[in-house]
Design an enzyme around this catalytic site. Sequence first.
Site, mmCIF file in Angstrom:
data_model
loop_
_atom_site.group_PDB
_atom_site.id
_atom_site.type_symbol
_atom_site.label_atom_id
_atom_site.label_comp_id
_atom_site.label_asym_id
_atom_site.label_seq_id
_atom_site.Cartn_x
_atom_site.Cartn_y
_atom_site.Cartn_z
ATOM 1 N N LYS A 1 -13.384 -0.881 -14.327
ATOM 2 C CA LYS A 1 -13.598 -2.205 -13.756
ATOM 3 C C LYS A 1 -14.023 -3.215 -14.822
ATOM 4 O O LYS A 1 -13.755 -4.419 -14.700
ATOM 5 C CB LYS A 1 -14.621 -2.132 -12.629
ATOM 6 C CG LYS A 1 -14.076 -1.417 -11.381
ATOM 7 C CD LYS A 1 -12.832 -2.098 -10.831
ATOM 8 C CE LYS A 1 -12.382 -1.517 -9.501
ATOM 9 N NZ LYS A 1 -11.216 -2.239 -8.934
ATOM 10 N N ASP B 1 0.847 -1.191 0.000
ATOM 11 C CA ASP B 1 0.000 0.000 0.000
ATOM 12 C C ASP B 1 0.881 1.238 0.000
ATOM 13 O O ASP B 1 2.057 1.167 0.382
ATOM 14 C CB ASP B 1 -0.917 0.017 1.236
ATOM 15 C CG ASP B 1 -2.241 0.706 0.988
ATOM 16 O OD1 ASP B 1 -2.228 1.883 0.577
ATOM 17 O OD2 ASP B 1 -3.290 0.090 1.207
ATOM 18 N N TYR C 1 -15.509 4.836 -13.405
ATOM 19 C CA TYR C 1 -15.171 3.681 -12.567
ATOM 20 C C TYR C 1 -15.662 2.391 -13.218
ATOM 21 O O TYR C 1 -14.927 1.396 -13.268
ATOM 22 C CB TYR C 1 -15.804 3.873 -11.196
ATOM 23 C CG TYR C 1 -15.539 2.761 -10.214
ATOM 24 C CD1 TYR C 1 -14.283 2.604 -9.629
ATOM 25 C CD2 TYR C 1 -16.559 1.878 -9.829
ATOM 26 C CE1 TYR C 1 -14.042 1.597 -8.705
ATOM 27 C CE2 TYR C 1 -16.324 0.871 -8.912
ATOM 28 C CZ TYR C 1 -15.074 0.731 -8.345
ATOM 29 O OH TYR C 1 -14.839 -0.267 -7.435
#
Length: 267
Positions: free
Chosen positions: A165, A39, A161
């Site tokens: 995806k 991360d 988005y």
Amino acid sequence: MSVFDLEGRKALVTGGAKGLGAGMAEALAKAGASVMIGDVLEDEGRATAEAVGSGGVKTGFVKLDVTDDANWAEAVAATAETLGGFDILVNNAGIEISSLVVDLDPGDIRRMCEVNILGTALGTKHGLRSMRPGGVAGTGGSVINISSVAATIPFPGISGYSATKSAVDRFTRVAAAESGKLGYGVRVNCIYPGLVATEMGLGLAADMEKLGLWPSAEAAVGDVIGLTPLGRLGEVNDMADAVVFLSSDAARFITGIGLPVDGGMGM
């Protein structure tokens, strides 16, 4: 031994500091896998790694910007060295920026493409290189990419988005085909999570009110539940258990799929 037992497996979870990623890391660890958290959030990531490791499995943290090719190479090498191997990759890192189509900002679209598409693509690239014969790990494995129910339904306010995806789904299937044809011994799949009440999920609901699409965030959530045959939002454990399944020998003959974990919303 259970086919869901991941004892001896070594996993890297991106975006693992919090939310779905942290839940996936915890579930993999409970199933017996060693887990590396990747991360950009260093403090949260290290804290999550420590919490996940409190159950007795080996864990670690590596700072990882998923849009950086060189950083990926370093993260994979660190995972293999720290955990003693590498055979599960969960490409979970992602961002969502809501907007009406008529108000789309090019910078927002580029940023979602970089994190959601490029980040997943680079992760899969380095995962396959590491896990295939002759790689730094070289014992095969499983790559799990996180798509979204947004790839399967036309939900207002999240066109960018949804597009990214959808790309994750198509990319996953091509990578699975190449891995199989070239004998890499790596299965590549993705899951379509439904709406979960994480920071990102609740933020999306709030955005729907700001965009004027719903009278309130609560109304938006209520309509999502109404569209879901199982009649509730998803939970982190729902998504995490799907990742454990696709990582395990229970899914040994499954590759190139998109697994809906959405309560039936996208059917």
